[in-house]
Design an enzyme around this catalytic site. Structure first.
Site, mmCIF file in Angstrom:
data_model
loop_
_atom_site.group_PDB
_atom_site.id
_atom_site.type_symbol
_atom_site.label_atom_id
_atom_site.label_comp_id
_atom_site.label_asym_id
_atom_site.label_seq_id
_atom_site.Cartn_x
_atom_site.Cartn_y
_atom_site.Cartn_z
ATOM 1 N N SER A 177 -1.467 -2.250 -10.489
ATOM 2 C CA SER A 177 -1.037 -2.742 -9.177
ATOM 3 C C SER A 177 -0.057 -3.912 -9.339
ATOM 4 C CB SER A 177 -2.265 -3.130 -8.353
ATOM 5 O OG SER A 177 -1.938 -3.305 -7.009
ATOM 6 N N ASP B 194 -3.132 6.531 -2.057
ATOM 7 C CA ASP B 194 -2.717 5.165 -2.351
ATOM 8 C C ASP B 194 -1.455 4.818 -1.574
ATOM 9 O OD1 ASP B 194 -2.063 2.713 -3.466
ATOM 10 O OD2 ASP B 194 -1.651 3.491 -5.469
ATOM 11 N N HIS C 254 -6.426 3.846 -5.103
ATOM 12 C CA HIS C 254 -5.907 2.636 -5.730
ATOM 13 C C HIS C 254 -7.076 1.787 -6.230
ATOM 14 C CE1 HIS C 254 -2.609 -0.385 -6.066
ATOM 15 N NE2 HIS C 254 -3.624 -1.228 -6.028
#
Length: 361
Positions: free
Chosen positions: A202, A297, A327
């Site tokens: 991320s 996501d 995610h």
């Protein structure tokens, strides 16, 4: 159910909720499906039962977003979540605390090594996720242990400065300084300069990609490999996946807006390539990459566009979408089998990618 959770003393809450979570995942499949609800299908994809069960359990506790009213509260929530999911630390990994000097002060770091590994090996400089606002060495301790043990590499996890106390480009500056430190101290860390990769999930994937681009364009030592797990690579545009998967799937569209506001502030030009590397005109010459995306996501589309751009520029890329996952699954290894399966595949690709520079005996 959230009212019941509030009755549990805060110190006992992670242990009690963790016991409930792991008990639910140990139930027979029909009972897990009953708790999770009917299969969720979006954009031609079906969410895995493990992911859907985890989201259902999360909803029962009343915690449905990563952002919060304040950064401090969001960090506290992440600490509690890590305590709920993770049980005993993964064994077989030697762990040592380190300190990285930078122009902006010392950064805490943690070096992981498979216990049986005594000779020099590739090293992954790892930047944790958390929207540049939350997360730390502890929140990603299990993931770093797993990569070290399963991929057979050393891992240097970096505790870069967080926003809003230290706004952009502080996290980038720290990530770059940490990579340069690893190159300078390669022998001390048990590796060689040409065996050092960068990676992250991320926001950490954002930092790894930005470090790879910057070092390449500055003609300095660049990473040998980049592991980008569901990375944020373009803060300037909201793509279709932000609309499709923006609610109820761990990371929300609102979370991303909040994280970016905390990291950059409202006035920053978000096309800066240290933040939005996808906007670079020329991506040629960058290190080989493994770009991992997941089906459910908000960041899926920008990650996949970045993988396409890298490939078009002639960069060796392994692009992999786990279309049934959410995610942040890298932090959920101890919860469900499906998360383990995906991480095992990623670790295998990391091992293979780094072995390209490792001399045979």
């Amino acid at each position: 159910m959230s009212k019941v959770v509030e009755l549990i003393p805060p110190k006992l809450r992670p242990r009690v909720l963790g016991a409930g979570l792991h008990a639910a995942f140990a139930l027979p499949r029909p009972l897990r499906r009953l708790i999770a609800g009917a299969p969720l299908r979006l954009d031609g994809q079906e969410l895995s039962l493990d992911a859907q069960l985890l989201l259902a359990m999360q909803k029962l506790t009343g915690s449905t977003r990563l952002s919060a009213d304040t950064p401090e509260l969001a960090r506290e929530q992440m600490t509690q979540s890590s305590g709920i999911v993770n049980r005993a630390p993964l064994t077989g990994v030697a762990v040592g605390e380190r300190s990285i000097p930078t122009p902006n002060g010392e950064l805490a770091a943690r070096l992981y090594r498979p216990q049986e590994l005594t000779e020099h090996s590739p090293l992954l400089v790892f930047f944790h996720g958390g929207g540049w606002v939350i997360g730390d060495l502890d929140s990603h301790d299990d993931l770093c242990r797993y990569f070290a043990k399963t991929a057979g590499v050393r891992v240097l996890s970096v505790d870069y400065r967080l926003a809003p106390e230290a706004r952009f480009p502080a996290a980038f500056d720290d990530a770059l300084a940490a990579f340069r430190y690893a190159v300078d101290k390669a022998g001390e860390l048990g590796t060689r300069p040409d065996l050092i990769a960068v990676g992250g999930d991320s926001a950490g994937g954002n930092l790894a990609a930005a470090v790879s681009y910057h070092t390449t364009r500055q003609a300095e030592r660049a990473p040998a490999f980049q592991l980008l797990m569901y990375p944020a690579v373009d803060a300037s545009v909201r793509r279709r996946s932000r609309e499709l998967f923006g609610d109820g799937l761990l990371l929300t569209d609102g979370d991303m807006t909040w994280f970016l506001d905390q990291y950059t502030g409202p006035a920053l030009d978000r096309t800066d390539l240290r933040l939005s590397v996808l906007l670079a005109e020329d991506l040629s010459g960058l290190p080989p990459a493994h770009v991992v995306t997941v089906g459910f996501d908000p960041l899926r589309d920008e990650g996949e566009e970045y993988a396409r751009r890298l490939a078009e520029a002639g960069v060796p890329v392994v692009a992999r979408r786990f279309d049934d996952l959410i995610h942040g699954f890298g932090n959920l290894r101890q919860a469900g089998t499906r998360f383990n399966e995906a991480l095992s595949e990623i670790a295998g690709t990391l091992r293979a990618g780094l072995s390209l520079n490792t001399p045979t005996k």
